[in-house]
Design a protein around this motif. Structure first.
Motif: not given
Length: 272
Positions: A243-245, A229, A256, A258, A254, A233
């Protein structure tokens, strides 16, 4: 389950599946019996399952996000964890959203998102002809499916208009593919599993092109592993997206997420 199936037939089926190593033999037997139309088909399906075919390929369908998704032999089987990606996308999409599903496989993600949101403008692509044929069955009347590599077959009129870009790209490192269960390693296309040396090769290509296609404020959603991850990112951030996970312990998933900034991206990032 066929009403004519006697108890001894059910127990024999369970025993055969258990002997073949099926951990959930009782559940699988129930699914086979409820799908088959006659004893001959039960026997044929059982033989294929005992030979190691994925249950979904034996049944001809997979349950995903409450839907029965047609899954043909040789097509990637949608994983339950990917329902988390669909939920994240549904929370971000507006009515009638323009949605693109890259590496669409069976078309499960687009079909599930359309079921959650109602009418959307859906476009999906996959490089595998078998997957394209399958996806067209699953999203008939909901969207269009194109055969080709990533963004390549998409209409250029979509550039700058995509509000939700789904990309369930392959992310298994090449050296780890041989460690996958035989059902995946043998019966699913390698192109749907192998993400290159570090598992991020296809993600890099998607991230590099995504800003051209996303509308301002549009979102890219990519599934990855927890251990990848942070690098995912970083990779996506280099494209100019934000982006964020996010993760789900329940589904061991999981994703991401964005976003393309509302303002125009720096020169050279978006291209023409």
């Amino acid at each position: 389950m066929p009403e004519s199936a006697p108890p001894f037939a059910v127990s024999s089926l369970v025993a055969a599946l258990r002997a073949a190593g099926c951990v959930f033999a009782e559940d699988e037997a129930e699914l086979i019996l409820s799908t088959a139309t006659d004893p001959a088909e039960v026997a044929a399906m059982t033989e294929r399952r005992v030979a190691g075919l994925p249950l979904e390929h034996v049944l001809g369908w997979a349950e995903f996000s409450g839907l029965r998704i047609a899954v043909d032999p040789g097509v990637f089987v949608p994983r339950r964890r990917t329902e988390f990606l669909v939920r994240q996308a549904a929370a971000l999409a507006g009515p009638g959203a323009v949605v693109v599903d890259l590496c669409c496989g069976s078309g499960a993600l687009g079909a599930a998102l359309a079921a959650l949101l109602g009418p959307i403008e859906l476009h999906a692509t996959d490089v595998e002809p078998a997957a394209v044929r399958c996806a067209r069955r699953n999203i008939t009347g909901t969207g269009r499916v194109y055969e080709g590599d990533l963004f390549g077959p998409l209409p250029t009129t979509l550039r700058g208009r995509v509000e939700i870009l789904l990309a369930n790209v392959p992310y298994v490192p090449s050296d780890d593919v041989e460690l996958l269960p035989p059902e995946a390693r043998i019966h699913e296309p390698r192109v749907a599993l192998d993400g290159g040396a570090d598992g991020l090769d296809v993600l890099r290509r998607v991230a590099a092109e995504a800003p051209r296609w996303l509308a301002p404020g549009g979102h890219l959603l990519v599934e990855t592993s927890e251990r990848q991850a942070a690098r995912a990112v970083e990779t996506i951030a280099r494209s100019g997206l934000l982006p964020r996970a996010v993760g789900s312990e329940e589904l061991y998933a999981t994703v991401v997420v964005a976003t393309r900034p509302d303002a125009a991206a720096p020169a050279g990032r978006l291209g023409s």
